[in-house]
Design a protein around this motif. Structure first.
Motif, PDB file in Angstrom:
ATOM      1  N   GLU A 206       0.818  -1.205   0.000  1.00 33.57           N
ATOM      2  CA  GLU A 206       0.000   0.000   0.000  1.00 33.57           C
ATOM      3  C   GLU A 206       0.859   1.265   0.000  1.00 33.57           C
ATOM      4  O   GLU A 206       0.549   2.248  -0.683  1.00 33.57           O
ATOM      5  CB  GLU A 206      -0.925   0.005   1.215  1.00 33.57           C
ATOM      6  CG  GLU A 206      -1.878   1.187   1.261  1.00 33.57           C
ATOM      7  CD  GLU A 206      -2.802   1.129   2.461  1.00 33.57           C
ATOM      8  OE1 GLU A 206      -3.932   1.639   2.355  1.00 33.57           O
ATOM      9  OE2 GLU A 206      -2.401   0.559   3.499  1.00 33.57           O
ATOM     10  N   GLY A 207       1.945   1.239   0.746  1.00 40.99           N
ATOM     11  CA  GLY A 207       2.822   2.401   0.831  1.00 40.99           C
ATOM     12  C   GLY A 207       3.861   2.483  -0.266  1.00 40.99           C
ATOM     13  O   GLY A 207       4.739   3.349  -0.222  1.00 40.99           O
ATOM     14  N   ALA A 208       3.775   1.575  -1.250  1.00 42.81           N
ATOM     15  CA  ALA A 208       4.743   1.548  -2.357  1.00 42.81           C
ATOM     16  C   ALA A 208       6.178   1.477  -1.842  1.00 42.81           C
ATOM     17  O   ALA A 208       7.094   2.088  -2.397  1.00 42.81           O
ATOM     18  CB  ALA A 208       4.552   2.750  -3.273  1.00 42.81           C
ATOM     19  N   GLU A 209       6.356   0.727  -0.758  1.00 48.49           N
ATOM     20  CA  GLU A 209       7.679   0.550  -0.170  1.00 48.49           C
ATOM     21  C   GLU A 209       8.391  -0.612  -0.868  1.00 48.49           C
ATOM     22  O   GLU A 209       7.869  -1.721  -0.912  1.00 48.49           O
ATOM     23  CB  GLU A 209       7.538   0.237   1.317  1.00 48.49           C
ATOM     24  CG  GLU A 209       8.837  -0.109   2.013  1.00 48.49           C
ATOM     25  CD  GLU A 209       8.604  -0.581   3.441  1.00 48.49           C
ATOM     26  OE1 GLU A 209       9.463  -1.306   3.961  1.00 48.49           O
ATOM     27  OE2 GLU A 209       7.553  -0.235   4.009  1.00 48.49           O
ATOM     28  N   PRO A 210       9.570  -0.384  -1.432  1.00 45.06           N
ATOM     29  CA  PRO A 210      10.277  -1.479  -2.108  1.00 45.06           C
ATOM     30  C   PRO A 210      10.507  -2.649  -1.159  1.00 45.06           C
ATOM     31  O   PRO A 210      10.917  -2.461  -0.007  1.00 45.06           O
ATOM     32  CB  PRO A 210      11.598  -0.841  -2.532  1.00 45.06           C
ATOM     33  CG  PRO A 210      11.298   0.629  -2.618  1.00 45.06           C
ATOM     34  CD  PRO A 210      10.303   0.896  -1.519  1.00 45.06           C
ATOM     35  N   GLY A 276       8.755  -7.143  -5.001  1.00 41.97           N
ATOM     36  CA  GLY A 276       7.340  -7.360  -4.793  1.00 41.97           C
ATOM     37  C   GLY A 276       6.517  -6.249  -5.410  1.00 41.97           C
ATOM     38  O   GLY A 276       7.043  -5.189  -5.765  1.00 41.97           O
ATOM     39  N   PRO A 277       5.203  -6.457  -5.560  1.00 42.20           N
ATOM     40  CA  PRO A 277       4.343  -5.440  -6.173  1.00 42.20           C
ATOM     41  C   PRO A 277       4.233  -4.201  -5.297  1.00 42.20           C
ATOM     42  O   PRO A 277       4.340  -4.267  -4.076  1.00 42.20           O
ATOM     43  CB  PRO A 277       2.993  -6.154  -6.303  1.00 42.20           C
ATOM     44  CG  PRO A 277       3.020  -7.227  -5.264  1.00 42.20           C
ATOM     45  CD  PRO A 277       4.449  -7.665  -5.178  1.00 42.20           C
ATOM     46  N   LEU A 278       4.003  -3.072  -5.942  1.00 41.03           N
ATOM     47  CA  LEU A 278       3.863  -1.790  -5.255  1.00 41.03           C
ATOM     48  C   LEU A 278       2.512  -1.188  -5.603  1.00 41.03           C
ATOM     49  O   LEU A 278       2.162  -1.065  -6.782  1.00 41.03           O
ATOM     50  CB  LEU A 278       4.982  -0.829  -5.674  1.00 41.03           C
ATOM     51  CG  LEU A 278       6.425  -1.319  -5.488  1.00 41.03           C
ATOM     52  CD1 LEU A 278       7.405  -0.277  -6.004  1.00 41.03           C
ATOM     53  CD2 LEU A 278       6.702  -1.629  -4.025  1.00 41.03           C
ATOM     54  N   GLY A 279       1.755  -0.802  -4.581  1.00 40.01           N
ATOM     55  CA  GLY A 279       0.463  -0.178  -4.805  1.00 40.01           C
ATOM     56  C   GLY A 279      -0.672  -1.169  -4.788  1.00 40.01           C
ATOM     57  O   GLY A 279      -0.529  -2.311  -5.239  1.00 40.01           O
TER      58      GLY A 279
END
Length: 349
Positions: A206-210, A276-279
């Motif tokens: 959710e936080g677009a954290e790598p 991993g996916p972001l968003g």
């Protein structure tokens, strides 16, 4: 042999390179057009295969399918239904179609579309693509690994052996025929891993954290994945299928020693980054939930089996993502009560 490759992400062009390396000619088409941007008359390839491969970039699907003796469809799961509906009227009688990979029960959707047009063709459902690849630039593809073996089913079911031989000739890796298309759908072991990781890393996504997939395969995440996988294996057994357990499948795919899952994670992480996916984009979960876990729940319900942890995982992910993830457009018009007959024979003509 002339092969039409429909889909120009990473797998489609990489499969095209494999086919060319084995003496076949290939036409490559991108459903949205952007996938072939930057590709001229050749593809550059690095990794386990290095060099160049001549391909014909088709500006429309009819040109890609012209004189094709086989068709490979490799698009994301959310795009597979629209692409099949778009190309079905242009597919030629008897020309084999390979879905790499297949999602949900997509072969039955394509078979129904062809039947409505009075046509028939053998349709192959690969459980996984024959390779692992990444698109590095417009005309550059990196093939990181070739599968040691790929499971493939067919509609009608009796065509599986012939399609396995065809795919092996095209791509040079072994293919193992499965009894029917449900076997290919149940062989999607990645779905349980993706679902477990998504639940455990929802705030990072959710936080677009790598974040790295293999580094986040903690013992707790691995326990969840293993229990989800146990329900998948139980369903497969009840439906008469022997599918590969998650640790065995990962060992084969990554070339690491099979061990408890959390111990394998370190070995897989050492092979390189796996972002991993972001968003909170629902398409990230399409393969694992919509065309994986949610499909299995439908099959289990039709069989009278309970999959409590799988049902809970789908419910939690739908709550976290704030959207329904169970709508499977690939099941359109399918009567699950007729599933055994349809898998064996296809739709009546």
């Amino acid at each position: 042999m002339r092969l039409a490759v429909l889909g120009a992400g990473a797998v489609g062009p990489a499969a095209a390179v494999l086919a060319v390396s084995r003496g076949h000619s290939v036409a490559l088409w991108s459903p949205r057009g952007g996938g072939t941007h930057g590709i001229g008359a050749t593809l550059r390839v690095e990794g386990v295969i290095a060099g160049t491969a001549r391909v014909d970039v088709a500006v429309d699907v009819s040109r890609a399918l012209w004189q094709a003796e086989a068709v490979l469809v490799s698009v994301p799961p959310h795009a597979l239904g629209p692409v099949l509906r778009r190309v079905a009227p242009m597919l030629h009688e008897g020309v084999p179609v390979l879905l790499a990979p297949s999602h949900s029960l997509a072969p039955l959707l394509l078979d129904r579309l062809l039947a409505s047009l009075g046509r028939a063709a053998p349709i192959g459902a690969m459980a996984t693509p024959p390779l692992l690849a990444a698109r590095e630039a417009g005309d550059l593809v990196r093939i990181t690994a070739l599968r040691e073996g790929v499971e493939i089913a067919a509609v009608p079911a009796a065509a599986a052996t012939g399609l396995a031989q065809l795919a092996a000739d095209l791509f040079g890796v072994p293919f193992r025929p499965l009894p029917d298309a449900v076997g290919a759908a149940l062989a999607n072991h990645d779905a349980v891993l993706q679902a477990a990781l998504a639940i455990a890393n929802a705030t990072r996504i959710e936080g677009a954290e790598p974040w790295d997939i293999h580094e986040r395969l903690t013992p707790a995440v691995c326990r969840l994945a293993e229990r989800l996988d146990a329900e998948r294996l139980h369903l497969a057994h009840a439906l008469g299928h022997a599918v590969t357990p998650l640790p065995t499948a990962l060992a084969r795919a990554h070339g690491v020693e099979e061990a408890p899952l959390f111990r394998m994670a370190a070995a897989m992480a050492a092979q390189g980054a796996a972002p991993g996916p972001l968003g909170l984009d629902a398409t990230h979960l399409a393969e694992s939930v919509t065309y994986g876990l949610a499909l299995w729940l439908r099959l289990a319900e039709a069989r009278g089996l309970a999959m409590p942890l799988t049902a809970a995982a789908v419910a939690v992910l739908e709550a976290l993502w704030g959207s329904a993830l169970s709508g499977d457009d690939l099941l359109e018009g399918l009567d699950l009560a007729q599933l055994p007959t349809l898998m064996r024979d296809g739709h009546p003509r």
